[in-house]
Design a protein around this motif. Structure first.
Motif, short mmCIF file in Angstrom:
data_model
loop_
_atom_site.label_atom_id
_atom_site.label_comp_id
_atom_site.label_asym_id
_atom_site.label_seq_id
_atom_site.Cartn_x
_atom_site.Cartn_y
_atom_site.Cartn_z
N ILE A 247 -5.96 0.73 -4.65
CA ILE A 247 -6.79 0.64 -3.45
C ILE A 247 -7.93 -0.34 -3.68
N SER B 128 0.83 -1.20 0.00
CA SER B 128 0.00 0.00 0.00
C SER B 128 0.87 1.26 0.00
N MET C 139 1.96 8.10 -7.06
CA MET C 139 1.19 9.34 -6.85
C MET C 139 2.10 10.55 -6.76
N ALA D 66 -3.58 4.97 -8.29
CA ALA D 66 -3.87 4.88 -6.85
C ALA D 66 -5.24 4.27 -6.63
N SER D 67 -6.25 4.72 -7.40
CA SER D 67 -7.59 4.18 -7.14
C SER D 67 -7.65 2.71 -7.51
N LEU E 89 -3.60 9.26 -10.42
CA LEU E 89 -4.88 9.05 -9.73
C LEU E 89 -5.49 7.71 -10.11
N VAL F 101 2.00 2.70 -3.63
CA VAL F 101 1.16 3.65 -4.36
C VAL F 101 1.75 5.05 -4.32
#
Lengths: 171, 354
Positions: free
Chosen positions: B163, B133, B140, B159-160, B156, B136
Motif C-alpha cells: 500500500i 492492489s 494476506m 500488505a502495508s 501484514l 495483496v
C-alpha cells in the motif's frame, strides 16, 4: 435476452448473495472477503453502464485499499468464533430498531420511485454507450463546473490526513 | 438461433491471443527461475545448476516435477478454503495484468487487422493498478489462513509495504499521464514511436517507478514479507507442493509484467529503437509485428536481469528503513516530480511564456 441482460442478472444476483453473506458470516474475515466480492459485482455494473473509470476507481480505492486496511485490523484483533462475546439484549434491540427505520425509508424511496416511474416507463438505462462515465468527461466536469466543491473536498481529505498523523504521533 | 449476437471471430481471435500470452508468460517465468539461479551463480563465482540437460537447461522442468509430486499438506488448524484460495488469487492477479499490455503492433491475417493487445481499454494503466492492489490479497489471505504467527506478520508487512509504495508509484505515474494526455497503454506506446521515449522526459519519475515496482514485486531489497532470518520463511511458510510453487511463480510473473509495464511506459514498449516502424511495415509487413514483439521481450529481459542483479547485490532493508524510504523519500520526490512536470507542461502549452 442478450448478453448484457445475462450479465446484469448475474452481477445483481452475485451482489445480493454476497451482501447477504457479509451479514450472515460468523467469521469477520469471511465477511470482509464477501464484501470485496460485492465491490466486484458493483464494478461490473459500472462497466455495463460504460462508466469504466468509476468501475476501476471503485476497485482501486475500495477493494484494493480500504478493504486491505479492514482485513489488517480484523486480522490483528484475531477475532474468532470462540472469542466472540454475547452482545447485550439492549444492543440487539437498538440494532433491530435502527435497521427497521432504514428498511422503512428504503421502501419509501422505492414506492415513491414507482409513482414517478410512470413517466419513465419503458425507458432503460444507457447500456454500453454514453460517455458520462468516461474519464475525459468526468475530468472536464470536475475541473470546470464543480471545481470548488472538488477542491474543498480535497482540503477535507488533507485535514483528515493531518489529524491522523497528529493522533498517531507519539510524543 | 440468434441467442447471442457476438462477433465470434473476434472472440476466437482474442481467446487465441489470451492463451498464447498466458502460456508465453508461464514459459518465460519458468526460465526466469533458471536465469535467477544462473545470475546468482555468476555473481557469486560458482557454476550454478548444470546437471539436468545441457547447461542445466532442464532444471526448471525438474523443479516443476518436484513441486507437483511433493505431498500437499493443509495444516489441520488452517482455514481450509482460504488456504487454497490464497495462492490461486496471487497467481490470478499476476496473470491478469497481461490483458492491457500492448505486446506488438498489428498483424494482418485473412483481411483482418489483429492487434497484439488483448484489450485496449481507455483506462489501461488504472486497470493495472487495480489488479496490482488485488495482488495483496493473495499474500494476506494466505498468511492469515495458515494460522501461523510468522505467516501473519509477513502478510501484514507485505500488505502495508504494497500500500505504501503504491502511492508513490501512482504519483510518479501521474507525471507520465500529464505528458501523454492519455491513460491507454496502447496510445502511450504509439506516441513514443514517433518522438523520444518517455524516460528522456521523466528520468526521476522512472527511477521512482522502478523502485516502487521492486517493492510491489517483493524483490530484494524490499523482500520483507519473506525475510527468512526474521520470519522463518515468510507468508508461505505453511505451504508445500504446488501451492508453494504458485506463490513463488506468481512473484516471477509479477516481475515479467512489471518489466513489461515499465518498458511500455518509459522505454517505448514494442518500438524498435532507431528504426521507423511505419517504413518497416511497408517493406516487410507482418514480420514487423513479430520483430516488435521480440524487441519488447528483449527490453523485458533486460529489466529482469537488472532486478536479479539488484537482488544479489543489495542487502535487505530494515522494516522502519523501508517505511521511511517509502513515505519520507519516495512520496515527496514523486510529488516534486509531478509539480515540476505540471509546470513545464503548462508553460509549453503557453508557448514558453509565463
Amino acid at each position: 435476452m442478450n448478453i448484457t441482460h445475462i450479465l446484469f442478472w448475474f452481477l445483481s444476483a452475485l451482489a445480493l448473495v454476497s451482501a447477504m453473506m457479509v451479514v450472515v458470516s460468523k467469521n469477520p474475515i469471511h465477511s470482509i472477503l464477501w464484501l470485496i466480492l460485492v465491490f466486484f459485482a458493483i464494478s461490473g455494473h459500472y462497466i455495463l453502464l460504460n462508466a469504466q473509470f468509476l468501475a476501476i476507481v471503485n476497485l482501486i480505492v475500495y477493494a484494493g485499499a480500504i478493504m486491505v486496511l479492514f482485513l489488517f485490523v480484523v486480522m490483528l484483533m484475531n477475532l474468532n468464533k470462540e472469542t466472540e462475546q454475547q452482545k447485550n439484549v439492549w444492543m440487539k434491540l437498538t440494532g433491530v430498531i435502527a435497521g427497521g427505520c432504514f428498511l422503512v425509508s428504503t421502501c419509501n424511496v422505492i414506492f415513491n420511485a414507482q409513482s414517478v416511474s410512470r413517466e419513465l416507463a419503458g425507458k432503460t438505462a444507457l447500456m454500453k454507450e454514453g460517455s458520462i462515465g468516461l474519464i475525459g468527461t468526468l475530468g472536464k466536469a470536475l475541473f470546470s463546473n464543480y471545481v470548488i466543491p472538488f477542491e474543498i473536498s480535497s482540503v477535507l481529505f488533507l485535514s483528515a490526513m493531518v489529524g491522523a498523523v497528529v493522533i498517531g504521533k507519539k510524543d | 438461433m440468434t441467442l447471442l449476437t457476438l462477433d465470434w471471430i473476434l472472440l476466437i481471435e482474442k481467446l487465441a491471443l489470451i492463451i498464447v500470452i498466458i502460456l508465453a508468460s508461464l514459459g518465460i517465468a519458468l526460465y526466469t527461475t533458471f536465469a535467477e539461479r544462473k545470475v546468482a551463480a555468476i555473481l557469486q563465482d560458482r557454476p550454478g545448476p548444470n546437471r539436468a540437460g545441457p547447461f542445466g537447461l532442464l532444471q526448471p522442468l525438474a523443479d516443476g516435477v518436484k513441486m507437483f509430486t511433493k505431498e500437499d499438506i493443509i495444516p489441520s488448524s488452517a482455514s481450509k478454503w482460504l488456504f487454497i484460495l490464497g495462492p490461486g488469487l496471487a497467481m490470478t492477479a499476476a496473470l491478469m495484468t497481461c490483458a492491457v499490455i500492448p505486446w506488438g503492433g498489428t498483424i494482418e491475417l485473412f483481411d483482418r487487422k489483429i492487434d497484439l493487445q488483448i484489450a485496449d481499454i481507455n483506462i489501461g494503466i488504472l486497470y493495472i493498478f487495480a489488479v496490482v492492489s488485488l495482488g495483496v490479497y493473495g499474500i494476506m489471505i494466505g498468511g492469515w489462513a495458515s494460522n501461523n504467527k510468522f505467516s501473519l506478520m509477513a502478510a501484514l508487512r507485505g500488505a502495508s509495504q504494497a500500500i505504501s509504495y503504491e502511492l508513490a508509484m501512482g504519483l510518479s505515474l501521474i507525471a507520465v499521464l500529464m505528458l501523454t494526455g492519455t491513460l491507454s497503454l496502447g496510445e502511450i506506446v504509439k506516441q513514443q514511436q514517433t518522438g523520444w521515449w518517455n524516460v528522456v522526459y521523466q528520468p526521476l519519475g522512472f527511477l521512482i517507478f522502478f523502485i516502487c515496482a521492486l517493492a510491489e514485486c517483493n524483490r530484494t531489497p524490499f523482500d520483507l514479507p519473506e525475510a527468512e532470518n526474521e520470519l522463518n520463511f515468510g507468508y508461505h511458510q505453511e505451504y508445500s507442493s504446488m501451492k508453494l510453487g504458485f506463490y513463488l511463480f506468481a512473484e516471477y510473473i509479477n516481475m515479467i509484467m512489471s518489466s513489461a509495464v515499465m518498458a511500455s511506459l518509459y522505454f517505448g514498449g514494442y518500438d524498435i529503437p532507431f528504426v521507423d516502424d511505419a517504413h518497416l511495415y511497408a517493406s516487410i509487413g507482418n514480420w514487423t509485428a513479430l520483430i516488435q514483439v521480440g524487441v519488447l521481450l528483449t527490453k523485458i529481459i533486460i529489466f529482469i536481469f537488472v532486478f536479479m542483479w539488484i537482488r544479489w547485490t543489495i542487502p535487505r532493508f530494515r522494516y522502519d528503513q523501508l517505511m521511511d524510504l517509502g513515505w519520507k523519500s519516495m512520496i515527496p520526490l514523486a510529488l516534486f516530480n509531478m509539480v515540476v512536470t505540471g509546470a513545464v507542461v503548462l508553460l509549453k502549452m503557453n508557448h514558453w511564456h509565463f
